[in-house]
Motif scaffolding. Structure first.
Motif, PDB file in Angstrom:
ATOM      1  N   SER A  38     -45.556  -9.899 -18.893  1.00 11.35           N
ATOM      2  CA  SER A  38     -44.358  -9.446 -18.166  1.00 11.35           C
ATOM      3  C   SER A  38     -43.414  -8.625 -19.041  1.00 11.35           C
ATOM      4  N   THR A  39     -43.364  -8.959 -20.327  1.00 10.86           N
ATOM      5  CA  THR A  39     -42.336  -8.344 -21.174  1.00 10.86           C
ATOM      6  C   THR A  39     -42.394  -6.821 -21.225  1.00 10.86           C
ATOM      7  N   PRO A  40     -43.597  -6.220 -21.351  1.00 12.02           N
ATOM      8  CA  PRO A  40     -43.625  -4.753 -21.502  1.00 12.02           C
ATOM      9  C   PRO A  40     -43.314  -3.978 -20.226  1.00 12.02           C
ATOM     10  N   LEU A  66     -55.251  -3.680 -25.310  1.00 11.09           N
ATOM     11  CA  LEU A  66     -55.099  -4.569 -26.473  1.00 11.09           C
ATOM     12  C   LEU A  66     -56.073  -5.739 -26.412  1.00 11.09           C
ATOM     13  N   ASP A  67     -56.307  -6.207 -25.189  1.00 12.50           N
ATOM     14  CA  ASP A  67     -57.125  -7.416 -25.066  1.00 12.50           C
ATOM     15  C   ASP A  67     -57.644  -7.525 -23.636  1.00 12.50           C
ATOM     16  N   GLU A  68     -58.537  -8.470 -23.410  1.00 12.46           N
ATOM     17  CA  GLU A  68     -59.164  -8.622 -22.084  1.00 12.46           C
ATOM     18  C   GLU A  68     -59.720 -10.038 -21.936  1.00 12.46           C
ATOM     19  N   SER A  79     -57.702  -9.142 -14.281  1.00 11.27           N
ATOM     20  CA  SER A  79     -58.343  -8.665 -15.516  1.00 11.27           C
ATOM     21  C   SER A  79     -57.366  -7.688 -16.149  1.00 11.27           C
ATOM     22  N   TYR A  80     -57.317  -7.628 -17.451  1.00 15.00           N
ATOM     23  CA  TYR A  80     -56.325  -6.756 -18.088  1.00 15.00           C
ATOM     24  C   TYR A  80     -56.649  -5.293 -17.834  1.00 15.00           C
ATOM     25  N   ARG A  81     -57.921  -4.994 -17.554  1.00 15.74           N
ATOM     26  CA  ARG A  81     -58.239  -3.616 -17.157  1.00 15.74           C
ATOM     27  C   ARG A  81     -57.516  -3.270 -15.859  1.00 15.74           C
ATOM     28  N   LEU A 131     -46.664  -4.236 -28.353  1.00 18.97           N
ATOM     29  CA  LEU A 131     -47.027  -5.645 -28.444  1.00 18.97           C
ATOM     30  C   LEU A 131     -45.974  -6.491 -27.741  1.00 18.97           C
ATOM     31  N   GLY A 132     -46.422  -7.592 -27.144  1.00 25.20           N
ATOM     32  CA  GLY A 132     -45.518  -8.657 -26.762  1.00 25.20           C
ATOM     33  C   GLY A 132     -45.722  -9.750 -27.803  1.00 25.20           C
ATOM     34  N   ILE A 133     -45.268 -10.942 -27.501  1.00 23.32           N
ATOM     35  CA  ILE A 133     -45.498 -12.072 -28.399  1.00 23.32           C
ATOM     36  C   ILE A 133     -45.605 -13.335 -27.563  1.00 23.32           C
ATOM     37  N   GLY A 134     -46.567 -14.148 -27.878  1.00 26.58           N
ATOM     38  CA  GLY A 134     -46.703 -15.411 -27.173  1.00 26.58           C
ATOM     39  C   GLY A 134     -45.655 -16.406 -27.649  1.00 26.58           C
ATOM     40  N   THR A 135     -45.417 -17.439 -26.892  1.00 22.79           N
ATOM     41  CA  THR A 135     -44.433 -18.442 -27.315  1.00 22.79           C
ATOM     42  C   THR A 135     -44.884 -19.114 -28.616  1.00 22.79           C
ATOM     43  N   GLY A 137     -46.297 -17.377 -31.001  1.00 23.28           N
ATOM     44  CA  GLY A 137     -46.314 -16.342 -32.037  1.00 23.28           C
ATOM     45  C   GLY A 137     -47.563 -15.487 -32.032  1.00 23.28           C
ATOM     46  N   HIS A 138     -48.394 -15.601 -30.988  1.00 27.98           N
ATOM     47  CA  HIS A 138     -49.616 -14.782 -30.991  1.00 27.98           C
ATOM     48  C   HIS A 138     -49.315 -13.350 -30.586  1.00 27.98           C
ATOM     49  N   ILE A 139     -50.164 -12.434 -31.044  1.00 29.50           N
ATOM     50  CA  ILE A 139     -50.091 -11.038 -30.616  1.00 29.50           C
ATOM     51  C   ILE A 139     -51.462 -10.654 -30.071  1.00 29.50           C
ATOM     52  N   GLY A 140     -51.458  -9.915 -28.970  1.00 34.44           N
ATOM     53  CA  GLY A 140     -52.722  -9.733 -28.269  1.00 34.44           C
ATOM     54  C   GLY A 140     -53.152 -11.113 -27.822  1.00 34.44           C
ATOM     55  N   PHE A 141     -54.412 -11.452 -28.099  1.00 30.47           N
ATOM     56  CA  PHE A 141     -54.829 -12.845 -27.886  1.00 30.47           C
ATOM     57  C   PHE A 141     -55.260 -13.459 -29.228  1.00 30.47           C
ATOM     58  N   ASN A 142     -54.614 -12.989 -30.284  1.00 31.06           N
ATOM     59  CA  ASN A 142     -54.880 -13.617 -31.592  1.00 31.06           C
ATOM     60  C   ASN A 142     -54.065 -14.898 -31.687  1.00 31.06           C
ATOM     61  N   GLN A 160     -51.685 -23.877 -24.585  1.00 27.08           N
ATOM     62  CA  GLN A 160     -50.361 -23.290 -24.364  1.00 27.08           C
ATOM     63  C   GLN A 160     -50.493 -21.894 -23.738  1.00 27.08           C
ATOM     64  N   THR A 161     -51.381 -21.078 -24.277  1.00 26.09           N
ATOM     65  CA  THR A 161     -51.540 -19.718 -23.761  1.00 26.09           C
ATOM     66  C   THR A 161     -52.087 -19.742 -22.341  1.00 26.09           C
ATOM     67  N   ARG A 162     -53.044 -20.622 -22.066  1.00 23.86           N
ATOM     68  CA  ARG A 162     -53.582 -20.713 -20.710  1.00 23.86           C
ATOM     69  C   ARG A 162     -52.475 -21.145 -19.743  1.00 23.86           C
ATOM     70  N   GLY A 201     -37.072 -18.158 -24.602  1.00 21.76           N
ATOM     71  CA  GLY A 201     -38.383 -18.777 -24.849  1.00 21.76           C
ATOM     72  C   GLY A 201     -39.135 -18.147 -26.001  1.00 21.76           C
ATOM     73  N   LYS A 202     -38.734 -16.926 -26.391  1.00 15.33           N
ATOM     74  CA  LYS A 202     -39.430 -16.242 -27.502  1.00 15.33           C
ATOM     75  C   LYS A 202     -38.632 -16.308 -28.801  1.00 15.33           C
ATOM     76  N   ALA A 203     -37.440 -16.934 -28.766  1.00 13.43           N
ATOM     77  CA  ALA A 203     -36.533 -16.899 -29.930  1.00 13.43           C
ATOM     78  C   ALA A 203     -37.156 -17.545 -31.161  1.00 13.43           C
TER      79      ALA A 203
HETATM   80  N1  LIG Z   1     -52.409 -11.336 -24.241  1.00 16.39           N
HETATM   81  C1  LIG Z   1     -51.034 -11.379 -23.753  1.00 16.39           C
HETATM   82  C2  LIG Z   1     -50.107 -10.920 -24.867  1.00 16.39           C
HETATM   83  O1  LIG Z   1     -50.388  -9.569 -25.188  1.00 16.39           O
HETATM   84  C3  LIG Z   1     -48.655 -11.077 -24.397  1.00 16.39           C
HETATM   85  O2  LIG Z   1     -47.769 -10.637 -25.408  1.00 16.39           O
HETATM   86  C4  LIG Z   1     -48.403 -12.543 -24.083  1.00 16.39           C
HETATM   87  C5  LIG Z   1     -46.942 -12.785 -23.684  1.00 16.39           C
HETATM   88  O3  LIG Z   1     -46.783 -12.425 -22.313  1.00 16.39           O
HETATM   89  P1  LIG Z   1     -45.322 -12.298 -21.658  1.00 16.39           P
HETATM   90  O4  LIG Z   1     -44.765 -11.003 -22.162  1.00 16.39           O
HETATM   91  O5  LIG Z   1     -45.564 -12.289 -20.180  1.00 16.39           O
HETATM   92  O6  LIG Z   1     -44.516 -13.482 -22.140  1.00 16.39           O
HETATM   93  O7  LIG Z   1     -49.273 -12.934 -22.995  1.00 16.39           O
HETATM   94  C6  LIG Z   1     -50.672 -12.773 -23.276  1.00 16.39           C
HETATM   95  O8  LIG Z   1     -51.049 -13.711 -24.206  1.00 16.39           O
END
Ligand SMILES: N[C@@H]1[C@@H](O)[C@H](O)[C@@H](COP(=O)(O)O)O[C@@H]1O
Length: 260
Positions: A38-40, A66-68, A79-81, A131-135, A137-142, A160-162, A201-203
Motif C-alpha cells: 500500500s505504501t508506494p 521487486l518480488d513475486e 500476483s505482484y505481476r 522500496l517499502g519496508i515490512g513491519t 524490517g524486510h525489503i522486497g520479500f527478504n 508476520q509477513t503472511r 506501524g513502521k516507526a
Molecule cells: N513484498 C512487499 C514489500 O515490498 C512491501 O514493502 C511490504 C510492506 O507493504 P505495505 O507498504 O503495504 O506496508 O509488503 C510486502 O512484503
C-alpha cells in the motif's frame, strides 16, 4: 543515507514522483524498480498525474518488479505481476513489453530466479529502485536474517509477513508461503534506492534500519551500505528516530533544485 521527513503520505509520494520525473528527463528509458504493497501507491498516483498532465514523458520508461509470489495461478489479481500492471504499467500508459519480473509460476523456480538476476543485468541495471519496508524490517520479500549479499531467490514468508499481506486476499490461507524476491545484493546494485514508509506501524522498523547496526536481522539496514539511498518517512514513521531534528535541518538546507 539521506532521511527526509514529510508531512504525510501524499507529500512523500509527490517528492518521490518528482525525483522519478527528473530521472526520466535525464534518461527517458530509465529502468524503474517498483515496489508493491500500500505504501508506494501515492508515488504511482503522483507520477501518473504528472504523465497525464504532460509534465513528464514516461513513454520509454521500463519497469522492473521487486518480488513475486510463488504458486499463484497466472493472472491472479494479487500476483505482484497483476498488481504492478494495475497500479503502475497501465496508469502510466505503458505496454506489458516495458515490464520485466520473475516468473512465480515457473516449473524450475531456481532457474527463474537466476534468469531474473540476468535479465536485470542485461537491462543495464535498475536506475531507481523503490522500496517499502515490512513491519519486521524486510525489503522486497527478504525476510529477517536474509544474507545481505543475497541474489534473486526463493524465500519462505514469515508468519508476520503472511498476516500483514492477508488483507489483499479473500482468506489468510490463500496467502502463499513462498516467494521470489530480488536479493539484498541484487537490490544494492540499483543506482538509487528510495524507500518510503508511513504510519506508526513502521516507526520501529525505520528506527532500526536507519539508526541501528547493519544486520541481517533488519534487512532494510543494508541501505546504510548503499552510496545513494534515500529514506522518505512521514512524521509517524519518523517518530522513533533520535536524529529527526538533524534530518529535518539537513534536508531544509538543501537547495530546492537538488531534490532527493
Ligand atoms: N513484498 C512487499 C514489500 O515490498 C512491501 O514493502 C511490504 C510492506 O507493504 P505495505 O507498504 O503495504 O506496508 O509488503 C510486502 O512484503
Amino acid at each position: 543515507m539521506e532521511v527526509v521527513i514529510v508531512q504525510n503520505a501524499a507529500a512523500g509520494g509527490e517528492l518521490i514522483a518528482d525525483s522519478i520525473a527528473g530521472l526520466l528527463r535525464r534518461k527517458p528509458d530509465a529502468l524503474l524498480g517498483v515496489a508493491t504493497g500500500s505504501t508506494p501507491l501515492p508515488i504511482y498516483q503522483a507520477l501518473t498525474a504528472k504523465v497525464r498532465s504532460g509534465e513528464v514523458d514516461a513513454s520509454r520508461a521500463r519497469i522492473a518488479q521487486l518480488d513475486e509470489y510463488v504458486g499463484l495461478p497466472a493472472g491472479h489479481p494479487e500476483s505482484y505481476r497483476s498488481v504492478v500492471l494495475r497500479e503502475v504499467v497501465e496508469p502510466l500508459g505503458l505496454s506489458e513489453s516495458s515490464f520485466i519480473g520473475p516468473d512465480g509460476a515457473a516449473e524450475d523456480v531456481q532457474a527463474a530466479c537466476e534468469a531474473y538476476d540476468r535479465a536485470l543485468a542485461e537491462a543495464g541495471g535498475v536506475d531507481l529502485q523503490l522500496l517499502g519496508i515490512g513491519t519486521d524490517g524486510h525489503i522486497g520479500f527478504n525476510e529477517p536474517c536474509s544474507s545481505l549479499a543475497s541474489r534473486t531467490r526463493i524465500k519462505t514468508l514469515t508468519r508476520q509477513t503472511r498476516e500483514d499481506n492477508a488483507r489483499f486476499f479473500d482468506s489468510p490461507e490463500e496467502v502463499p508461503h513462498h516467494v521470489i524476491t530480488q536479493g539484498i545484493g541484487t537490490i544494492l546494485e540499483a543506482r538509487h534506492l528510495v524507500l518510503l514508509a508511513t504510519g506508526e506501524g513502521k516507526a520501529e522498523a525505520i528506527a532500526q534500519a536507519v539508526e541501528g547496526p547493519v544486520a541481517a536481522l533488519v534487512p532494510a539496514s543494508a541501505l546504510q551500505l548503499h552510496p545513494h539511498a534515500t529514506v522518505v518517512v512521514d512524521e509517524a514513521a519518523a517518530s522513533r528516530l533520535k536524529l529527526a531534528d538533524y534530518f529535518r535541518a539537513t534536508f531544509a538546507s538543501k537547495p530546492d533544485w537538488q531534490g532527493i
